[in-house]
Each structure stands twice: as C-alpha cells, then as structure tokens.
Design a protein around this motif. Sequence first.
Motif, short mmCIF file in Angstrom:
data_model
loop_
_atom_site.label_atom_id
_atom_site.label_comp_id
_atom_site.label_asym_id
_atom_site.label_seq_id
_atom_site.Cartn_x
_atom_site.Cartn_y
_atom_site.Cartn_z
N UNK A 108 63.71 16.27 -8.03
CA UNK A 108 62.52 16.74 -7.10
C UNK A 108 62.02 15.77 -6.02
N UNK A 109 62.81 14.46 -5.93
CA UNK A 109 62.22 13.83 -4.85
C UNK A 109 63.13 13.97 -3.61
N UNK A 110 62.42 13.32 -2.68
CA UNK A 110 62.86 13.60 -1.33
C UNK A 110 64.23 12.66 -1.17
N UNK A 111 65.05 13.27 -0.14
CA UNK A 111 66.40 12.78 0.01
C UNK A 111 66.20 11.63 0.68
N UNK A 112 67.17 10.46 0.56
CA UNK A 112 67.22 9.10 1.21
C UNK A 112 67.03 9.46 3.09
N UNK A 113 66.47 8.44 3.73
CA UNK A 113 66.39 8.55 5.00
C UNK A 113 66.72 7.13 5.53
N UNK A 114 67.14 7.35 6.50
CA UNK A 114 67.88 6.15 7.32
C UNK A 114 66.90 5.24 7.67
N UNK A 115 67.25 4.03 7.76
CA UNK A 115 66.30 2.99 8.61
C UNK A 115 66.53 2.92 10.07
#
Length: 322
Positions: A315-322
């Motif tokens: 249920x967690x947000x997906x990874x985001x790029x820096x």
Amino acid sequence: MSAIITITDKFRNVFQRFSRFGTWFLEHQRRNLIGIFSIFVMIAFGATVLVSITPRPSNLPSTELNTPVSFGTLNKTASLTKSVFNKNNGVLELHYTISDGSVSDQDLVDISKIKFTAMTDHGGNQVTGRVVPTSNNTVVVQFKNLSHNFNAVTLTAHDKSINTATVEAPSSVVADSSNAKKTTANSNTANGKFIINRDKVSKSNTLTFATQKELEVNESNDKISAQQKLISKNTNAIVEYQKAIDQQQSSIKKYQKILAQSDDSDTQTSINNARDAITQIRTQVSDAQNNIQRAKTNISQYQKIKKQVEDGKSLLPKPTDL
C-alpha cells in the motif's frame, strides 16, 4: 698521537670538500638557483595536481547515525539509521526513519509527503538516485553508478505537508501588511540536511540495487527482529524482577522473626519498606509484561504487512527519482 692526527686529517678533508663545493656553487650560482627554484615549482605543482585529482571526504562532518535531524515546519525529524556502499557496482543505500513530533504513534507518518533532494561531490556523470518508501515511517534512498571515489553525498529532507499555522488569511490590507514579517518568519524551515562522507559509510561487496519489494520485506524483517529483541530483554527483566521480589520476601521473613522477639519500630519500618519495594517491583513486572504483549502485537502486524508485500499488495507509494 697518531689517532689524533688521523681525526685531524679527516676533518681537514671534509673542510676541503665543503670549500670546493662552495667554490663550485658560487661559480655556477645562477644555474644552481634556477635548478632549486624549478624543483620547488615542480613540488608545488605536483601537490596541487594531487590534491585536485585525489578524491577525499568533504570538509563537513558526516551526520551521525541515529541522530534525529529536524526538517519542515511540523516538528518532523529524520534519522539516518544505516548507510552501505558497494564500490564494485556503485550502489549506495541510505536508510531513514521518519518521526512525527506531533503524533504519539511514531509508526504512523504520511510517508507520501516526505521528499528528498540530493547532491553528490565527485559522484560521476552516470549516477542516478531514487527514494523508496519501505514502511509507514521508513524510506531508503538508493544511488547507483556512484563513483567508487566519491567525496560525499548531501541529502536534504523536505515535508510537503501543509502547515496551516503558516497560512495567512488577512481580514484587511492593513492586517496583511502587519503580518508580512510574521509570515516570513513562519515560512522558515529546519534544514533537514544530511552529510554522508565516503569514509563513514559501511562497505559491502554484495549490496545490489534492490527492488522496492525486496526493501519492504527487509524492513519488515528488521522490525520483527527488533521486536523479538525487545521481548527477550523484557523477559530477562521479569526474571530479574522476580529474583528481587524473592529477596525482599526473604528479608521480610527475617525481619518478622526479629520482630517476634522484640518490639523494635525500626524492624517494622524495614518490613514496610520491603513490602513497598515488592509493590513497586510488581508494577515494573506488569510494565514489562505489557511491553512484551505490545511487541507481540507489533510482530503480528509486521508479519501481516510482510505477507501482503510478498503477495504484491503493498500500500506504499512507488519510488520517486531524485
């Protein structure tokens, strides 16, 4: 006498050689000075080049592990709990725990509102990074293709949650003008900055650029392990508490025998103190039992979350790029 003459001859020879060297140096003074100057120039140039091309940790001190760093305007803190680097593949993994100072349950943080920005020093042209949520209060910041000779990585945590205390709704133009300075002051945020120097990270030859699923499962395993250690410590504490109760009860029996033979008020006071100590220790036993029960509940919850992740139902947000 011959020994003294020999020593004198040696000193005379040394002096003559030094004198000849002085004469030669004066005869070729210009060339020699140019040579000496050239040597110093070469040493200075070599030192400059060496300093410029040799990577080194930054001059700023590294942020210590498990040190809460404030960020944003809502009392949140972030703690760097682990930093691991694999120089063979350029993967750097930074683990963070986020705490919300305004919420009593530290495991409940809106992780989707937590953002990071990053800068690398001598990190290389191919380095990329991303932020991976691994639980409701933890994230992992990953880098790949990071130069094995990087100097440092600087990360800054940001809280995108809206703080209504910094939102102004003036009732008039006059009120708007008077609140201008206040608005500027309220907009200031804690910097949330972390410095990770190369010489302070742990080294691993097996670290890979793990998927979010793998990181979430590992996080659940770490939390389960931590709760199991908590149970073990509280269980041992209960054993020690029980020993302390037995000791106090034994003392009471001895004091009662003394009291039966003489009406001593000090003995009765000692008995009362021992009984009070037993009452206090039993309260500590109860607290430890509650800690164990709470840890067991947490383990059950973490195991449930782990199973959901393994089944592809995170249920967690997906990874985001820096």
